[in-house]
Design a protein around this motif. Structure first.
Motif, PDB file in Angstrom:
ATOM      1  N   ARG A 192      40.718  28.723  37.109  1.00 36.95           N
ATOM      2  CA  ARG A 192      40.943  29.575  36.210  1.00 36.95           C
ATOM      3  C   ARG A 192      39.943  30.860  36.559  1.00 36.95           C
ATOM      4  O   ARG A 192      38.218  30.924  36.707  1.00 36.95           O
ATOM      5  N   GLY A 193      39.932  31.944  36.721  1.00 36.69           N
ATOM      6  CA  GLY A 193      39.510  33.362  36.202  1.00 36.69           C
ATOM      7  C   GLY A 193      38.826  33.409  37.859  1.00 36.69           C
ATOM      8  O   GLY A 193      38.404  34.571  37.593  1.00 36.69           O
ATOM      9  N   ALA A 194      39.176  32.877  38.517  1.00 35.73           N
ATOM     10  CA  ALA A 194      38.961  33.499  40.121  1.00 35.73           C
ATOM     11  C   ALA A 194      39.410  34.423  40.632  1.00 35.73           C
ATOM     12  O   ALA A 194      38.592  34.536  41.618  1.00 35.73           O
ATOM     13  N   SER A 195      40.405  34.767  40.412  1.00 31.60           N
ATOM     14  CA  SER A 195      41.389  35.716  40.814  1.00 31.60           C
ATOM     15  C   SER A 195      41.725  36.849  39.961  1.00 31.60           C
ATOM     16  O   SER A 195      41.832  36.328  38.775  1.00 31.60           O
ATOM     17  N   SER A 196      42.374  38.048  40.054  1.00 30.52           N
ATOM     18  CA  SER A 196      42.980  38.651  39.149  1.00 30.52           C
ATOM     19  C   SER A 196      44.541  39.087  39.538  1.00 30.52           C
ATOM     20  O   SER A 196      44.950  38.736  40.599  1.00 30.52           O
ATOM     21  N   PRO A 197      45.011  39.847  38.682  1.00 30.90           N
ATOM     22  CA  PRO A 197      46.073  40.300  39.365  1.00 30.90           C
ATOM     23  C   PRO A 197      46.737  41.421  39.990  1.00 30.90           C
ATOM     24  O   PRO A 197      47.447  41.018  41.283  1.00 30.90           O
ATOM     25  N   THR A 198      45.899  41.703  41.145  1.00 36.20           N
ATOM     26  CA  THR A 198      45.369  42.153  42.952  1.00 36.20           C
ATOM     27  C   THR A 198      44.801  41.591  43.752  1.00 36.20           C
ATOM     28  O   THR A 198      44.739  41.893  45.326  1.00 36.20           O
ATOM     29  N   THR A 199      44.294  40.428  43.187  1.00 34.82           N
ATOM     30  CA  THR A 199      44.128  38.957  44.749  1.00 34.82           C
ATOM     31  C   THR A 199      45.084  38.934  45.326  1.00 34.82           C
ATOM     32  O   THR A 199      46.174  38.703  45.080  1.00 34.82           O
ATOM     33  N   THR A 200      44.800  38.931  46.896  1.00 30.04           N
ATOM     34  CA  THR A 200      46.116  38.655  47.954  1.00 30.04           C
ATOM     35  C   THR A 200      45.594  37.573  48.634  1.00 30.04           C
ATOM     36  O   THR A 200      44.850  37.232  48.626  1.00 30.04           O
ATOM     37  N   ALA A 201      46.604  37.928  48.898  1.00 28.87           N
ATOM     38  CA  ALA A 201      46.439  35.966  49.794  1.00 28.87           C
ATOM     39  C   ALA A 201      45.352  36.125  50.744  1.00 28.87           C
ATOM     40  O   ALA A 201      44.082  35.137  50.502  1.00 28.87           O
ATOM     41  N   THR A 202      44.687  37.511  51.768  1.00 25.76           N
ATOM     42  CA  THR A 202      43.499  37.506  52.418  1.00 25.76           C
ATOM     43  C   THR A 202      42.855  36.445  51.599  1.00 25.76           C
ATOM     44  O   THR A 202      41.401  36.781  51.506  1.00 25.76           O
TER      45      THR A 202
END
Length: 284
Positions: free
Chosen positions: A150-160
């Motif tokens: 949790r917290g490792a990504s944001s709403p703009t994080t993509t698959a790559t």
């Protein structure tokens, strides 16, 4: 199988705001809503409801006034009729055999850049048997290489982005799995859902792959059993199946999610990953 689902969402509204929510279960031939309540406070808040015929996604638009504490309470009892099969019998269709309506789910999308992952996908999964086994191999690969954090990504994080960082949440696991499957020529779509047994309770993101003429459910996080998932929304990625869009000065303050099996299998006994589950909530 009967499942009770619900959510309580709170927002502090500091200026005029419009919220577009997709939190209510879809109603389809295999997912029937037995009863449902939706309460919005303050009373008199202006709302609009609509369903998108092509997906079954149900939307609620809320027009909130400045200076209010907005609260949205939803609860529904849902009856599921899961279609379960032997994974070994679930085959893969060649692109020339695919129905035209599923072809958009082969294309790259905002969060699933499958065109950038084709060489990786072919190298890692070319030896896996086509069909359900190949998609399962993708799930296993993502599960083993990406840390749920949790917290490792944001709403703009993509698959790559997820592939490079090596960590993410259910949304990121689903996006990476979708991108890899599309790179293998398998139509795949993002699915938002309620998931009984999820710890801690939350909205959940999984995906479906189109195999042998049906959409089959998969969860690369291995945190939920596909046969008890209650579908909320679907789309090419999370941009088309977001739980909430906020336009204006509204800040989330509280969120409580629940999903409980009332009649059916005991989800506490572990995940049922040796079966193929299709059309848990059959949709176009």
């Amino acid at each position: 199988m009967k499942i009770l689902v619900g959510s309580d969402l709170g927002y502090q509204v500091n200026g005029p705001a419009t919220l577009i929510l997709n939190v209510q279960p879809a109603e389809t031939p295999r997912q029937r809503i037995l009863r449902e309540t939706l309460t919005i406070t303050p009373e008199g808040t202006r709302t609009e409801h609509w369903t998108v015929p092509a997906t079954g996604n149900r939307y609620l638009r809320v027009h909130a006034q400045a200076g209010t504490s907005l609260h949205i309470h939803h609860e529904a009892e849902v009856e599921l009729d899961a279609h379960v099969a032997d994974p070994g019998e679930v085959t893969q269709l060649a692109p020339a055999e695919l129905p035209p309506e599923v072809l958009p789910h082969l294309w790259p999308s905002r969060f699933c850049e499958s065109d950038r992952l084709e060489r990786l996908a072919l190298r890692e999964f070319c030896d896996a048997p086509p069909g359900h086994a190949r998609v399962t191999a993708v799930c296993n690969w993502v599960h083993d290489r990406i840390t749920y954090l949790r917290g490792a990504s944001s709403p703009t994080t993509t698959a790559t982005d997820t592939l490079l960082s090596g960590a993410g949440v259910c949304r990121d696991f689903a996006h990476l799995s979708v991108a890899l499957c599309r790179a293998l020529g398998i139509p795949t779509r993002f699915v938002s859902a309620h998931a009984p047994g999820l710890v801690p309770p939350d909205f959940h993101a999984v995906f479906e792959a189109f195999l042998g003429g049906k959409w089959w459910l998969f969860d690369a996080t291995r945190q939920a059993s596909p046969d008890v998932l209650v579908r909320i929304g679907q789309g090419r990625d999370a941009a088309e199946a977001a739980f909430a869009e906020i336009h204006g000065a509204a800040t989330p303050t509280t969120m409580s999610i629940r999903a409980e099996v009332l009649e059916g299998p005991d989800v506490g006994r572990g995940l049922r990953t040796t079966q193929a589950v299709a059309d848990v909530a059959e949709a176009p």
